[in-house]
Design a protein around this motif. Sequence first.
Motif, PDB file in Angstrom:
ATOM      1  N   PHE A 103       0.820  -1.213   0.000  1.00 29.33           N
ATOM      2  CA  PHE A 103       0.000   0.000   0.000  1.00 29.33           C
ATOM      3  C   PHE A 103       0.858   1.269   0.000  1.00 29.33           C
ATOM      4  CE2 PHE A 103      -3.399  -2.898   0.620  1.00 29.33           C
ATOM      5  CZ  PHE A 103      -4.521  -2.249   0.121  1.00 29.33           C
ATOM      6  N   LEU A 104       2.045   1.192   0.561  1.00 27.88           N
ATOM      7  CA  LEU A 104       2.966   2.327   0.452  1.00 27.88           C
ATOM      8  C   LEU A 104       3.390   2.511  -1.002  1.00 27.88           C
ATOM      9  CD1 LEU A 104       4.740   4.537   1.674  1.00 27.88           C
ATOM     10  CD2 LEU A 104       6.511   2.782   2.074  1.00 27.88           C
ATOM     11  N   GLN A 105       3.694   1.409  -1.672  1.00 27.35           N
ATOM     12  CA  GLN A 105       4.063   1.473  -3.079  1.00 27.35           C
ATOM     13  C   GLN A 105       2.906   2.016  -3.918  1.00 27.35           C
ATOM     14  OE1 GLN A 105       4.620  -2.162  -5.663  1.00 27.35           O
ATOM     15  NE2 GLN A 105       6.777  -1.555  -5.526  1.00 27.35           N
ATOM     16  N   MET A 106       1.693   1.552  -3.625  1.00 24.69           N
ATOM     17  CA  MET A 106       0.511   2.044  -4.344  1.00 24.69           C
ATOM     18  C   MET A 106       0.339   3.540  -4.143  1.00 24.69           C
ATOM     19  SD  MET A 106      -3.497   1.360  -3.616  1.00 24.69           S
ATOM     20  CE  MET A 106      -3.315  -0.383  -3.346  1.00 24.69           C
ATOM     21  N   TYR A 107       0.485   3.994  -2.895  1.00 25.04           N
ATOM     22  CA  TYR A 107       0.318   5.421  -2.589  1.00 25.04           C
ATOM     23  C   TYR A 107       1.339   6.272  -3.346  1.00 25.04           C
ATOM     24  CZ  TYR A 107       0.660   9.796  -0.016  1.00 25.04           C
ATOM     25  OH  TYR A 107       0.736  11.119   0.319  1.00 25.04           O
ATOM     26  N   LEU A 108       2.609   5.832  -3.345  1.00 23.97           N
ATOM     27  CA  LEU A 108       3.650   6.585  -4.034  1.00 23.97           C
ATOM     28  C   LEU A 108       3.442   6.581  -5.540  1.00 23.97           C
ATOM     29  CD1 LEU A 108       6.781   5.487  -1.965  1.00 23.97           C
ATOM     30  CD2 LEU A 108       5.609   7.692  -1.893  1.00 23.97           C
ATOM     31  N   PHE A 109       2.954   5.458  -6.075  1.00 16.37           N
ATOM     32  CA  PHE A 109       2.718   5.384  -7.515  1.00 16.37           C
ATOM     33  C   PHE A 109       1.524   6.244  -7.916  1.00 16.37           C
ATOM     34  CE2 PHE A 109       1.021   3.359 -11.399  1.00 16.37           C
ATOM     35  CZ  PHE A 109       2.139   3.504 -12.207  1.00 16.37           C
ATOM     36  N   LEU A 110       0.560   6.389  -6.997  1.00 17.38           N
ATOM     37  CA  LEU A 110      -0.605   7.235  -7.272  1.00 17.38           C
ATOM     38  C   LEU A 110      -0.289   8.724  -7.156  1.00 17.38           C
ATOM     39  CD1 LEU A 110      -3.588   5.426  -5.488  1.00 17.38           C
ATOM     40  CD2 LEU A 110      -3.402   5.930  -7.922  1.00 17.38           C
ATOM     41  N   ASN A 111       0.919   9.031  -6.645  1.00 20.29           N
ATOM     42  CA  ASN A 111       1.269  10.428  -6.441  1.00 20.29           C
ATOM     43  C   ASN A 111       1.212  11.198  -7.755  1.00 20.29           C
ATOM     44  OD1 ASN A 111       3.210  12.824  -6.166  1.00 20.29           O
ATOM     45  ND2 ASN A 111       2.976  12.120  -4.062  1.00 20.29           N
ATOM     46  N   ILE A 112       0.524  12.324  -7.739  1.00 25.35           N
ATOM     47  CA  ILE A 112       0.259  13.078  -8.970  1.00 25.35           C
ATOM     48  C   ILE A 112       0.891  14.462  -8.928  1.00 25.35           C
ATOM     49  CG2 ILE A 112      -1.860  11.902  -9.657  1.00 25.35           C
ATOM     50  CD1 ILE A 112      -3.399  13.946  -8.019  1.00 25.35           C
ATOM     51  N   ALA A 146       6.026  28.662  -2.476  1.00 29.91           N
ATOM     52  CA  ALA A 146       4.618  28.416  -2.142  1.00 29.91           C
ATOM     53  C   ALA A 146       3.927  27.606  -3.239  1.00 29.91           C
ATOM     54  CB  ALA A 146       3.898  29.743  -1.937  1.00 29.91           C
ATOM     55  N   LEU A 147       4.213  27.914  -4.503  1.00 29.71           N
ATOM     56  CA  LEU A 147       3.606  27.180  -5.620  1.00 29.71           C
ATOM     57  C   LEU A 147       4.056  25.722  -5.621  1.00 29.71           C
ATOM     58  CD1 LEU A 147       3.909  29.830  -8.497  1.00 29.71           C
ATOM     59  CD2 LEU A 147       1.781  28.959  -7.496  1.00 29.71           C
ATOM     60  N   ALA A 148       5.358  25.512  -5.439  1.00 28.80           N
ATOM     61  CA  ALA A 148       5.884  24.141  -5.427  1.00 28.80           C
ATOM     62  C   ALA A 148       5.344  23.360  -4.228  1.00 28.80           C
ATOM     63  CB  ALA A 148       7.412  24.166  -5.408  1.00 28.80           C
ATOM     64  N   ALA A 149       5.324  24.013  -3.057  1.00 31.85           N
ATOM     65  CA  ALA A 149       4.808  23.343  -1.852  1.00 31.85           C
ATOM     66  C   ALA A 149       3.337  22.997  -2.005  1.00 31.85           C
ATOM     67  CB  ALA A 149       5.023  24.239  -0.634  1.00 31.85           C
ATOM     68  N   SER A 150       2.566  23.898  -2.602  1.00 34.50           N
ATOM     69  CA  SER A 150       1.139  23.628  -2.825  1.00 34.50           C
ATOM     70  C   SER A 150       0.947  22.431  -3.742  1.00 34.50           C
ATOM     71  CB  SER A 150       0.466  24.863  -3.440  1.00 34.50           C
ATOM     72  OG  SER A 150       0.548  25.965  -2.575  1.00 34.50           O
ATOM     73  N   ALA A 151       1.790  22.341  -4.789  1.00 39.60           N
ATOM     74  CA  ALA A 151       1.703  21.212  -5.719  1.00 39.60           C
ATOM     75  C   ALA A 151       1.998  19.891  -5.006  1.00 39.60           C
ATOM     76  CB  ALA A 151       2.680  21.416  -6.883  1.00 39.60           C
ATOM     77  N   TRP A 152       3.053  19.890  -4.170  1.00 43.52           N
ATOM     78  CA  TRP A 152       3.423  18.670  -3.452  1.00 43.52           C
ATOM     79  C   TRP A 152       2.352  18.275  -2.441  1.00 43.52           C
ATOM     80  CZ3 TRP A 152       7.441  15.220  -3.898  1.00 43.52           C
ATOM     81  CH2 TRP A 152       8.482  15.561  -4.772  1.00 43.52           C
ATOM     82  N   ILE A 153       1.898  19.234  -1.644  1.00 43.62           N
ATOM     83  CA  ILE A 153       0.935  18.931  -0.572  1.00 43.62           C
ATOM     84  C   ILE A 153      -0.393  18.449  -1.159  1.00 43.62           C
ATOM     85  CG2 ILE A 153      -0.438  19.933   1.291  1.00 43.62           C
ATOM     86  CD1 ILE A 153       1.987  21.779   1.846  1.00 43.62           C
ATOM     87  N   THR A 154      -0.884  19.159  -2.181  1.00 42.41           N
ATOM     88  CA  THR A 154      -2.151  18.763  -2.812  1.00 42.41           C
ATOM     89  C   THR A 154      -2.059  17.355  -3.383  1.00 42.41           C
ATOM     90  OG1 THR A 154      -2.585  21.067  -3.398  1.00 42.41           O
ATOM     91  CG2 THR A 154      -3.865  19.384  -4.559  1.00 42.41           C
ATOM     92  N   ALA A 155      -0.963  17.089  -4.080  1.00 42.16           N
ATOM     93  CA  ALA A 155      -0.801  15.787  -4.715  1.00 42.16           C
ATOM     94  C   ALA A 155      -0.591  14.666  -3.691  1.00 42.16           C
ATOM     95  CB  ALA A 155       0.370  15.828  -5.697  1.00 42.16           C
ATOM     96  N   LEU A 156       0.014  14.981  -2.563  1.00 44.51           N
ATOM     97  CA  LEU A 156       0.207  13.966  -1.523  1.00 44.51           C
ATOM     98  C   LEU A 156      -1.087  13.646  -0.784  1.00 44.51           C
ATOM     99  CD1 LEU A 156       3.630  15.159  -0.051  1.00 44.51           C
ATOM    100  CD2 LEU A 156       3.227  13.014  -1.280  1.00 44.51           C
ATOM    101  N   LEU A 157      -1.997  14.624  -0.721  1.00 44.93           N
ATOM    102  CA  LEU A 157      -3.263  14.415   0.004  1.00 44.93           C
ATOM    103  C   LEU A 157      -4.322  13.713  -0.852  1.00 44.93           C
ATOM    104  CD1 LEU A 157      -3.642  17.827   1.906  1.00 44.93           C
ATOM    105  CD2 LEU A 157      -2.960  15.613   2.860  1.00 44.93           C
ATOM    106  N   LEU A 158      -4.343  14.009  -2.146  1.00 46.25           N
ATOM    107  CA  LEU A 158      -5.420  13.498  -3.008  1.00 46.25           C
ATOM    108  C   LEU A 158      -5.522  11.967  -3.054  1.00 46.25           C
ATOM    109  CD1 LEU A 158      -5.475  15.965  -6.048  1.00 46.25           C
ATOM    110  CD2 LEU A 158      -7.285  15.567  -4.369  1.00 46.25           C
ATOM    111  N   PRO A 159      -4.413  11.209  -3.095  1.00 45.53           N
ATOM    112  CA  PRO A 159      -4.557   9.743  -3.176  1.00 45.53           C
ATOM    113  C   PRO A 159      -5.003   9.079  -1.878  1.00 45.53           C
ATOM    114  CG  PRO A 159      -2.399  10.467  -3.982  1.00 45.53           C
ATOM    115  CD  PRO A 159      -2.999  11.605  -3.245  1.00 45.53           C
ATOM    116  N   ILE A 160      -4.962   9.807  -0.758  1.00 40.82           N
ATOM    117  CA  ILE A 160      -5.222   9.173   0.542  1.00 40.82           C
ATOM    118  C   ILE A 160      -6.599   8.506   0.610  1.00 40.82           C
ATOM    119  CG2 ILE A 160      -5.573   9.649   3.002  1.00 40.82           C
ATOM    120  CD1 ILE A 160      -3.240  11.597   2.879  1.00 40.82           C
TER     121      ILE A 160
END
Length: 324
Positions: A103-112, A146-160
């Motif tokens: 599931f960790l692998q799935m989560y990382l692969f789903l990262n957008i 801020a733009l880069a951090a927003s991209a990372w945070i949004t993409a890390l939260l969406l697959p959860i």
Amino acid sequence: MEDTACNASGDSQTIFYLTGIPSLQKSLFLPVFFIFLLLYLLILLGNTLILVAVVTELSLHKPMYFFLINLSALDILFTTATVPKMLSLFLLEDRFLSFSACFLQMYLFLNITEFFILVVMAYDHYVAICRPLHYPVHMTPQTNTALAASAWITALLLPIPAVTQTSQMAFDNITYICHCFCDHLAVVQASCSDTSHQTLMGFCIAMVVSFLPLLLVLLSYAHILASVLRINSKEGSSKAFSTCSSHLLVVGTYYSSIAIAYVAYRTDLPLDFHIMGNVVYAILTPVLNPLIYTLRSKDVKAAITKIIYIETQALIRILTFKSS
């Protein structure tokens, strides 16, 4: 293969067994291993060189290169989540993954994150070409971070939500995954539970997070094209197109690999094609990104050449000292 009774939802005692590419003969495992190993090493080397070049070369301390190193870091993380396990599978036939590892692998692969970084890079080009006088004001280091951090945070939260709901499905004690790694759809299809809701949700999320960023990128380039067409000088137009060419090639490569994966899943093709479509998606863009930016960007190419020259000279001095 005998099926065992399904475990309770989210049972961490489940072990996942990766079938790999079902019809691939064992005699071809070693050649496939070396192909994937070579591609993985190219990904690590190319993206690491870009990271080092941009960080160490002061002339590259610009917004577009700041976003580029985010893309390179993402490519390294993205492939490291999947490729090492594929290498282990083809070299050692190590097919088992624990519940948490899968599931960790799935989560990382789903990262957008890459979708959003490409949107941010398109916005950077838009401001640079359409509003050049406002560029220093709009694209400050604080704004870029801020733009880069927003991209990372949004993409890390969406697959959860998708990963969490999938983890609550029922699985056999040993669950066979028809893939080279724990892809979301492959894991869902291997569940004992009703998979229709999860399959539909995964498909809808994939469509939204794929095509909404694409729409924003196309919107940015529509404005850029309109501005370029208003430029009277051919030299100015050529410079503007040159600025965007690398990013456009990366966007084209990224969405081409997504299209390959999508067609492989949705068409009535053998299972091997479905698996290989996703493998292409996992490897193609991270391999090509460094090549595109080093070949198309004179600044990046010069910085990497400088690094290679310095390291080569240092190695020669060490070898000369040891031999004397």
